[in-house]
Enzyme design. Structure first.
Site, PDB file in Angstrom:
ATOM      1  N   HIS A 229      -1.509  -7.910   2.569  1.00 31.26           N
ATOM      2  CA  HIS A 229      -1.502  -8.455   3.940  1.00 31.26           C
ATOM      3  C   HIS A 229      -2.714  -8.048   4.771  1.00 31.26           C
ATOM      4  O   HIS A 229      -2.857  -8.486   5.909  1.00 31.26           O
ATOM      5  CB  HIS A 229      -0.194  -8.113   4.662  1.00 31.26           C
ATOM      6  CG  HIS A 229      -0.013  -6.678   5.068  1.00 31.26           C
ATOM      7  ND1 HIS A 229      -0.203  -6.257   6.351  1.00 31.26           N
ATOM      8  CD2 HIS A 229       0.357  -5.586   4.362  1.00 31.26           C
ATOM      9  CE1 HIS A 229       0.063  -4.950   6.435  1.00 31.26           C
ATOM     10  NE2 HIS A 229       0.406  -4.527   5.235  1.00 31.26           N
TER      11      HIS A 229
ATOM     12  N   SER B 271      -3.340  -3.554  -0.696  1.00 31.06           N
ATOM     13  CA  SER B 271      -2.241  -4.265  -0.035  1.00 31.06           C
ATOM     14  C   SER B 271      -2.691  -5.664   0.352  1.00 31.06           C
ATOM     15  O   SER B 271      -3.753  -5.841   0.952  1.00 31.06           O
ATOM     16  CB  SER B 271      -1.825  -3.480   1.214  1.00 31.06           C
ATOM     17  OG  SER B 271      -0.816  -4.159   1.894  1.00 31.06           O
TER      18      SER B 271
ATOM     19  N   GLN C  25      -7.671  -0.692   3.390  1.00 32.17           N
ATOM     20  CA  GLN C  25      -8.506  -1.311   4.431  1.00 32.17           C
ATOM     21  C   GLN C  25      -9.810  -1.869   3.875  1.00 32.17           C
ATOM     22  O   GLN C  25     -10.415  -2.744   4.477  1.00 32.17           O
ATOM     23  CB  GLN C  25      -8.837  -0.288   5.524  1.00 32.17           C
ATOM     24  CG  GLN C  25      -7.650   0.118   6.362  1.00 32.17           C
ATOM     25  CD  GLN C  25      -7.142  -0.998   7.263  1.00 32.17           C
ATOM     26  OE1 GLN C  25      -7.889  -1.883   7.673  1.00 32.17           O
ATOM     27  NE2 GLN C  25      -5.857  -0.964   7.576  1.00 32.17           N
TER      28      GLN C  25
ATOM     29  N   GLY D  11       0.806  -1.214   0.000  1.00 31.13           N
ATOM     30  CA  GLY D  11       0.000   0.000   0.000  1.00 31.13           C
ATOM     31  C   GLY D  11       0.844   1.270   0.000  1.00 31.13           C
ATOM     32  O   GLY D  11       0.531   2.236  -0.705  1.00 31.13           O
TER      33      GLY D  11
ATOM     34  N   ASN E 215      -8.595   3.418   8.321  1.00 27.81           N
ATOM     35  CA  ASN E 215      -7.969   2.304   9.025  1.00 27.81           C
ATOM     36  C   ASN E 215      -8.150   2.358  10.542  1.00 27.81           C
ATOM     37  O   ASN E 215      -7.954   1.369  11.223  1.00 27.81           O
ATOM     38  CB  ASN E 215      -6.477   2.246   8.712  1.00 27.81           C
ATOM     39  CG  ASN E 215      -5.802   3.587   8.801  1.00 27.81           C
ATOM     40  OD1 ASN E 215      -6.215   4.551   8.152  1.00 27.81           O
ATOM     41  ND2 ASN E 215      -4.763   3.679   9.609  1.00 27.81           N
TER      42      ASN E 215
ATOM     43  N   CYS F 237       0.933   2.396  13.116  1.00 25.97           N
ATOM     44  CA  CYS F 237       2.067   3.318  12.935  1.00 25.97           C
ATOM     45  C   CYS F 237       2.083   4.332  14.057  1.00 25.97           C
ATOM     46  O   CYS F 237       3.111   4.630  14.627  1.00 25.97           O
ATOM     47  CB  CYS F 237       1.954   4.042  11.602  1.00 25.97           C
ATOM     48  SG  CYS F 237       1.699   2.911  10.262  1.00 25.97           S
TER      49      CYS F 237
ATOM     50  N   THR G 102      12.283  -7.203 -10.855  1.00 25.60           N
ATOM     51  CA  THR G 102      11.830  -8.586 -11.059  1.00 25.60           C
ATOM     52  C   THR G 102      10.610  -8.872 -10.181  1.00 25.60           C
ATOM     53  O   THR G 102      10.628  -8.583  -8.984  1.00 25.60           O
ATOM     54  CB  THR G 102      12.972  -9.568 -10.702  1.00 25.60           C
ATOM     55  OG1 THR G 102      14.076  -9.238 -11.532  1.00 25.60           O
ATOM     56  CG2 THR G 102      12.561 -11.015 -10.902  1.00 25.60           C
TER      57      THR G 102
HETATM   58  N1  PLP Z   1      -3.087   2.784   3.608  1.00 23.33           N
HETATM   59  C1  PLP Z   1      -3.867   2.356   4.615  1.00 23.33           C
HETATM   60  C2  PLP Z   1      -5.255   2.885   4.754  1.00 23.33           C
HETATM   61  C3  PLP Z   1      -3.379   1.411   5.524  1.00 23.33           C
HETATM   62  O1  PLP Z   1      -4.153   0.993   6.521  1.00 23.33           O
HETATM   63  C4  PLP Z   1      -2.055   0.922   5.362  1.00 23.33           C
HETATM   64  C5  PLP Z   1      -1.482  -0.032   6.322  1.00 23.33           C
HETATM   65  O2  PLP Z   1      -1.811  -0.050   7.482  1.00 23.33           O
HETATM   66  C6  PLP Z   1      -1.288   1.397   4.273  1.00 23.33           C
HETATM   67  C7  PLP Z   1      -1.842   2.323   3.431  1.00 23.33           C
HETATM   68  C8  PLP Z   1       0.102   0.906   4.031  1.00 23.33           C
HETATM   69  O3  PLP Z   1       0.074  -0.383   3.452  1.00 23.33           O
HETATM   70  P1  PLP Z   1       1.355  -1.342   3.481  1.00 23.33           P
HETATM   71  O4  PLP Z   1       1.477  -1.827   4.894  1.00 23.33           O
HETATM   72  O5  PLP Z   1       1.033  -2.441   2.536  1.00 23.33           O
HETATM   73  O6  PLP Z   1       2.507  -0.532   3.034  1.00 23.33           O
END
Ligand code: PLP
Length: 387
Positions: free
Chosen positions: A206, A204, A184, A79, A156, A328, A242
């Site tokens: 994960h 993203s 999200q 992301g 998020n 974060c 790659t």
């Molecule tokens: N954007 C949002 C809304 C997110 O919640 C997150 C991750 O918590 C990201 C971007 C960043 O994604 P990534 O962890 O794949 O870099």
């Protein structure tokens, strides 16, 4: 069963907005791309063709989940890269104007702060007390040189879902490109990029039970975008390097499973979330819900009179994983910019907790976790003596 397995068994993981456990079906799907079909996807021999086929198949699965064509999907490292790629790729060096919302993820907000230092003008659109962006307020910020509007699909921290279809429609009326960070939202709520008037969408893996370190950027056909990375010209020249074939294949499979299971998955997660919310709100005093909780698994709460960080630590001792604000922000001492943006008072801000349920949570876990959260809040408030 190993000691680690039995420890993991006791763990109640309620931080699915931070990351999710990889689905074992996804892991199985990835395995052949490490030691069997391990070729470079650009190579002109069988194991290379197998790798290319896996990347193409993953594109089809990702595209099907958001209603686009597979050649509109560009795989990235996640992301953060997708967000950086679109912001830097649309705005010309030192020129132009961008509008973002006040509750974007740091992957957007910190990138626009950097762009600002490089001469780009930035406007931050405020949100209301539920975290909603007003289309009219956004429109009022448009200037002659506005190149991009970026508003996330779902927040998020507080689970608010923004009116992206209306925002995209408004942006297009002014000839402005529209990006949404759907990190999200993907796999939690239905997405259709055409119906939602989206030009760029970040995702993203994960967050939807796929592996970490892989994501995609949807780039609407014939929309100009300057690459972030230059090199061998992979991904139609938009993202050199790659391809991480195993991760890409896993992400594709996670998208396929999400498409297949989205409805029932969201319903069950929401049912458990609502049960927990109900228990916490009725069995505890001085507690409030922040945001709209439109994302099925999201529950952002504030408990008056306690520190959210102390609650997280206490719950960790009880083997319950939750967070304050976003992952974060949780590492530092700073208050959540999202909760500040919705105008939360200090007394509520400090006692905030983000609980995010996922498809692996069971009713028993949610029942136990509710008991333990209630117990921990009472312990921290020192009001156990009455029980
Ligand atoms: N954007 C949002 C809304 C997110 O919640 C997150 C991750 O918590 C990201 C971007 C960043 O994604 P990534 O962890 O794949 O870099």
């Amino acid at each position: 069963m190993t000691k680690r397995d039995s420890e993991m068994k006791k763990l109640i993981y309620l931080d699915n907005a931070a990351t999710t456990r990889t689905d074992s079906r996804v892991l199985e799907f990835m395995l052949p791309y490490f030691c069997e079909s391990y070729g470079n996807a650009s190579a002109r021999y069988s194991v290379g063709y197998e790798a290319r086929a896996a990347v193409n198949e993953a594109k089809k699965k990702a595209a099907a989940l958001i209603g686009c064509e597979s050649d509109e999907i560009v795989f990235t490292s996640g992301g953060t890269e997708s967000d950086n790629m679109v912001l830097r790729g649309v705005l010309q060096k030192g020129k132009g104007h961008i509008i973002v919302s006040a509750i974007e993820h740091p992957a957007i907000l910190n990138t626009v702060r950097e762009l600002e230092k490089e001469g780009i003008s930035v406007s931050i659109a405020p949100v209301d007390d539920k975290g909603l962006v007003s289309v009219e307020r956004l429109e009022g910020l448009i200037r002659q040189d506005t190149a991009l509007i970026s508003v996330m699909l779902a927040n998020n921290e507080i689970g608010t879902v923004e009116p992206v279809a209306e925002i995209g429609e408004m942006a297009h009326r002014h000839g402005i490109l529209f990006h949404t960070d759907a990190v999200q939202a993907l796999g939690s709520i239905p997405i259709d990029v055409k119906r939602m008037n989206i030009d760029f969408l970040s995702a993203s893996s994960h967050k939807l039970y796929g592996p970490k370190g892989v994501g995609f950027l949807y780039v609407k056909r014939r929309t100009g975008l300057k690459p972030l990375l230059y090199g061998g010209g992979q991904e139609d020249g938009l993202r050199s390097g790659t391809e991480n074939v195993a991760a890409v294949a896993g992400f594709g499979e996670a998208c396929r499973l999400a498409k297949e299971e989205l409805g029932p998955r969201a319903e069950e997660v929401k049912r458990l979330r609502d049960y927990m919310a109900d228990r916490l709100l009725t069995e505890l005093e001085e507690v409030r819900i922040n945001g709209t909780s439109q994302l099925p698994g999201n529950l952002n709460l504030s408990f008056k009179g306690i520190q959210g960080s102390s609650l997280v630590l206490r719950l960790d001792m009880k083997k319950i994983c939750v967070s304050t604000g976003s992952a974060c922000a949780a590492g530092g001492e700073k208050n959540s910019h999202v909760l500040e943006a919705i105008g939360l008072d200090r007394q509520w801000l400090e006692g905030s907790l983000r609980i995010s349920l996922g498809k692996y949570n069971t009713p028993e876990e949610i029942c136990t976790a509710s008991d333990m959260i209630i117990e921990a809040v009472k312990e921290l408030r020192g009001d156990f003596s009455n029980d």
